[in-house]
Design a protein around this motif. Structure first.
Motif, PDB file in Angstrom:
ATOM      1  N   ILE A   1       0.492  -0.761   0.033  1.00  0.00           N
ATOM      2  CA  ILE A   1      -0.031  -0.273  -0.032  1.00  0.00           C
ATOM      3  C   ILE A   1       1.013   1.131  -0.230  1.00  0.00           C
ATOM      4  CG2 ILE A   1      -2.026   0.963   0.705  1.00  0.00           C
ATOM      5  CD1 ILE A   1      -2.748  -1.353   0.228  1.00  0.00           C
ATOM      6  N   LYS A   2       0.540   2.096  -0.928  1.00  0.00           N
ATOM      7  CA  LYS A   2       1.682   3.325  -0.731  1.00  0.00           C
ATOM      8  C   LYS A   2       0.405   4.708  -1.200  1.00  0.00           C
ATOM      9  CE  LYS A   2       2.236   6.921  -4.758  1.00  0.00           C
ATOM     10  NZ  LYS A   2       2.149   7.175  -6.248  1.00  0.00           N
ATOM     11  N   LEU A   3       1.198   5.521   0.914  1.00  0.00           N
ATOM     12  CA  LEU A   3       0.273   6.466   0.567  1.00  0.00           C
ATOM     13  C   LEU A   3       0.774   7.294   0.921  1.00  0.00           C
ATOM     14  CD1 LEU A   3      -0.043   5.340   5.422  1.00  0.00           C
ATOM     15  CD2 LEU A   3      -1.891   4.723   2.822  1.00  0.00           C
ATOM     16  N   THR A   4       0.190   8.332   0.401  1.00  0.00           N
ATOM     17  CA  THR A   4       0.344  10.319   0.403  1.00  0.00           C
ATOM     18  C   THR A   4       0.033  10.559   1.474  1.00  0.00           C
ATOM     19  OG1 THR A   4       0.437  10.227  -1.778  1.00  0.00           O
ATOM     20  CG2 THR A   4       0.454  12.135  -1.233  1.00  0.00           C
ATOM     21  N   ILE A   5       1.072  10.717   2.497  1.00  0.00           N
ATOM     22  CA  ILE A   5       0.884  12.051   3.264  1.00  0.00           C
ATOM     23  C   ILE A   5       1.153  13.247   3.548  1.00  0.00           C
ATOM     24  CG2 ILE A   5       1.084   9.849   4.716  1.00  0.00           C
ATOM     25  CD1 ILE A   5       3.625  10.476   5.461  1.00  0.00           C
TER      26      ILE A   5
ATOM     27  N   VAL B   1      -2.910  11.258   6.081  1.00  0.00           N
ATOM     28  CA  VAL B   1      -2.985  10.552   5.555  1.00  0.00           C
ATOM     29  C   VAL B   1      -3.983  11.278   4.173  1.00  0.00           C
ATOM     30  CG1 VAL B   1      -3.494   7.625   3.709  1.00  0.00           C
ATOM     31  CG2 VAL B   1      -2.298   8.252   6.892  1.00  0.00           C
ATOM     32  N   GLN B   2      -3.202  11.499   2.940  1.00  0.00           N
ATOM     33  CA  GLN B   2      -4.604  12.204   1.682  1.00  0.00           C
ATOM     34  C   GLN B   2      -5.047  11.028   0.688  1.00  0.00           C
ATOM     35  OE1 GLN B   2      -5.076  15.024   1.796  1.00  0.00           O
ATOM     36  NE2 GLN B   2      -3.436  16.756   3.119  1.00  0.00           N
ATOM     37  N   ASP B   3      -4.055  10.512   0.351  1.00  0.00           N
ATOM     38  CA  ASP B   3      -4.210   9.027  -0.837  1.00  0.00           C
ATOM     39  C   ASP B   3      -3.799   8.325  -0.301  1.00  0.00           C
ATOM     40  OD1 ASP B   3      -5.585   8.607  -3.280  1.00  0.00           O
ATOM     41  OD2 ASP B   3      -3.839   9.005  -3.957  1.00  0.00           O
ATOM     42  N   ALA B   4      -4.565   7.152  -1.226  1.00  0.00           N
ATOM     43  CA  ALA B   4      -3.796   5.647  -0.550  1.00  0.00           C
ATOM     44  C   ALA B   4      -3.807   4.730  -1.884  1.00  0.00           C
ATOM     45  CB  ALA B   4      -4.272   4.751  -0.092  1.00  0.00           C
ATOM     46  N   GLU B   5      -2.659   3.986  -2.057  1.00  0.00           N
ATOM     47  CA  GLU B   5      -3.113   3.359  -4.527  1.00  0.00           C
ATOM     48  C   GLU B   5      -2.471   1.516  -3.694  1.00  0.00           C
ATOM     49  OE1 GLU B   5      -1.293   3.985  -8.143  1.00  0.00           O
ATOM     50  OE2 GLU B   5      -0.554   5.363  -6.985  1.00  0.00           O
ATOM     51  N   GLU B   6      -3.030   0.920  -3.848  1.00  0.00           N
ATOM     52  CA  GLU B   6      -2.227  -0.523  -3.910  1.00  0.00           C
ATOM     53  C   GLU B   6      -1.428  -0.443  -5.117  1.00  0.00           C
ATOM     54  OE1 GLU B   6      -3.236  -4.938  -3.459  1.00  0.00           O
ATOM     55  OE2 GLU B   6      -5.638  -3.338  -2.885  1.00  0.00           O
ATOM     56  N   VAL B   7       0.076  -1.295  -4.857  1.00  0.00           N
ATOM     57  CA  VAL B   7       1.414  -0.889  -6.101  1.00  0.00           C
ATOM     58  C   VAL B   7       1.694  -2.247  -5.820  1.00  0.00           C
ATOM     59  CG1 VAL B   7       1.632   1.250  -5.627  1.00  0.00           C
ATOM     60  CG2 VAL B   7       2.661  -0.010  -4.141  1.00  0.00           C
ATOM     61  N   SER B   8       3.059  -2.531  -7.229  1.00  0.00           N
ATOM     62  CA  SER B   8       3.218  -3.464  -7.071  1.00  0.00           C
ATOM     63  C   SER B   8       4.206  -4.261  -5.874  1.00  0.00           C
ATOM     64  CB  SER B   8       3.852  -3.665  -8.336  1.00  0.00           C
ATOM     65  OG  SER B   8       4.931  -2.840  -8.392  1.00  0.00           O
ATOM     66  N   GLU B   9       3.988  -5.252  -5.392  1.00  0.00           N
ATOM     67  CA  GLU B   9       4.597  -5.570  -4.477  1.00  0.00           C
ATOM     68  C   GLU B   9       6.198  -5.231  -3.967  1.00  0.00           C
ATOM     69  OE1 GLU B   9       5.697  -8.305  -1.173  1.00  0.00           O
ATOM     70  OE2 GLU B   9       3.377  -8.079  -1.981  1.00  0.00           O
ATOM     71  N   ASP B  10       6.741  -5.054  -5.561  1.00  0.00           N
ATOM     72  CA  ASP B  10       8.143  -4.580  -5.813  1.00  0.00           C
ATOM     73  C   ASP B  10       7.906  -3.277  -5.136  1.00  0.00           C
ATOM     74  OD1 ASP B  10       7.521  -4.254  -8.576  1.00  0.00           O
ATOM     75  OD2 ASP B  10       9.016  -4.897  -9.064  1.00  0.00           O
ATOM     76  N   TRP B  11       7.197  -2.579  -5.938  1.00  0.00           N
ATOM     77  CA  TRP B  11       7.045  -1.064  -5.548  1.00  0.00           C
ATOM     78  C   TRP B  11       8.172  -0.531  -4.005  1.00  0.00           C
ATOM     79  CZ3 TRP B  11       5.271   3.277  -3.270  1.00  0.00           C
ATOM     80  CH2 TRP B  11       5.614   4.464  -3.995  1.00  0.00           C
ATOM     81  N   HIS B  12       8.846   0.590  -4.267  1.00  0.00           N
ATOM     82  CA  HIS B  12       9.073   1.087  -3.109  1.00  0.00           C
ATOM     83  C   HIS B  12       9.356   2.822  -3.167  1.00  0.00           C
ATOM     84  CE1 HIS B  12      12.367   1.914  -0.062  1.00  0.00           C
ATOM     85  NE2 HIS B  12      13.070   0.475  -0.158  1.00  0.00           N
TER      86      HIS B  12
END
Length: 245
Positions: A4-8, A89-100
């Motif tokens: 999970i990617k979060l923009t904060i 937390v402004q936004d959330a996105e599900e990303v690939s397993e290897d995303w960093h």
């Protein structure tokens, strides 16, 4: 495991920086604690970069792995309901397993604000460095052009920086005046410890006539922290954007 990617966003005034530290209030510590309450298992947050005590973020990016089935669009809601008011937390996105969050980043944008009014503005004092002294912005703009490009920025990072390779690429250093506020925006592939704050301190010395604009190439080549200006205070700096493909 889901990634999970979060923009904060956060007001760094009352945080001891981003990175978790024992017995200190940090952004990573506060967010990680809330996420662990939600998912019920240990969480390790990866940030796009660290910010020092007092530095703010408009759009810091983090990611974490979890087995939780919380729908991705619900993450901001379940986090913000119990996060402190200075961390959102402004936004959330599900990303690939290897995303960093850090290694997938292509660059960052930082903004540094200065309040040039005679007396400090109570509404910007936490987010802009009060600098009432006369400066020539045109000289600062000229000096900034010498910083754009790929250089060794040893002179523009803290002397105790452990990173060996101090070569970085700056895509742009822009100065903009709006009312009593002067904003320096730095866009680059990556930044060294205190790099933006030292750039700002050096440009202010140029603006006051202590350093000539044409001296900037020599300061870069010197690779000597003592040749550049002072480190501008932390509270004027905001991590504005993290760049990804």
């Amino acid at each position: 495991m889901r990634n999970i990617k979060l923009t904060i966003s956060y007001d760094g005034t009352d945080f001891h920086g981003f990175q978790i530290q024992p017995n200190l209030r940090t952004v990573q510590g506060a967010l990680q604690a809330r996420l662990e309450e939600v998912v019920g298992h240990p969480v390790s947050i990866i940030g796009s970069g660290r910010t020092d005590a007092g530095v703010h973020a408009r759009a810091q990016v983090v990611n974490f792995h979890t087995s939780s089935r919380v729908p991705v669009e619900k993450w901001p809601i379940v986090c913000n309901v119990k996060l402190p008011g200075d961390l959102v937390v402004q936004d959330a996105e599900e990303v690939s397993e290897d995303w960093h969050a850090r290694f997938s980043a292509q660059g960052k944008v930082y903004r540094y604000q200065m309040d040039r009014s005679a007396f400090s503005d109570v509404f910007t004092r936490k987010y802009a460095y009060h600098y009432p002294y006369p400066i020539c912005v045109e000289r600062m703009i000229e000096a900034a052009t010498h910083l754009v490009g790929r250089h060794d920025f040893t002179s523009f990072c803290a002397a105790n920086t452990p990173v060996e390779d101090k070569v970085r690429t700056l895509y742009a250093v822009d100065l903009r005046e709006e009312g009593h506020l002067l904003t320096v925006t730095c866009r680059g592939e990556g930044f060294l410890y205190n790099m933006v704050r030292i750039i700002v301190g050096t440009l202010l010395d140029v603006g006051r006539g202590k350093i000539e604009p044409g001296e900037l190439p020599d300061i870069l080549l010197a690779r000597d922290r003592k040749r550049a200006g002072v480190t501008a205070p932390a509270h004027g700096l905001t991590m504005w954007q993290v760049l990804y493909d």
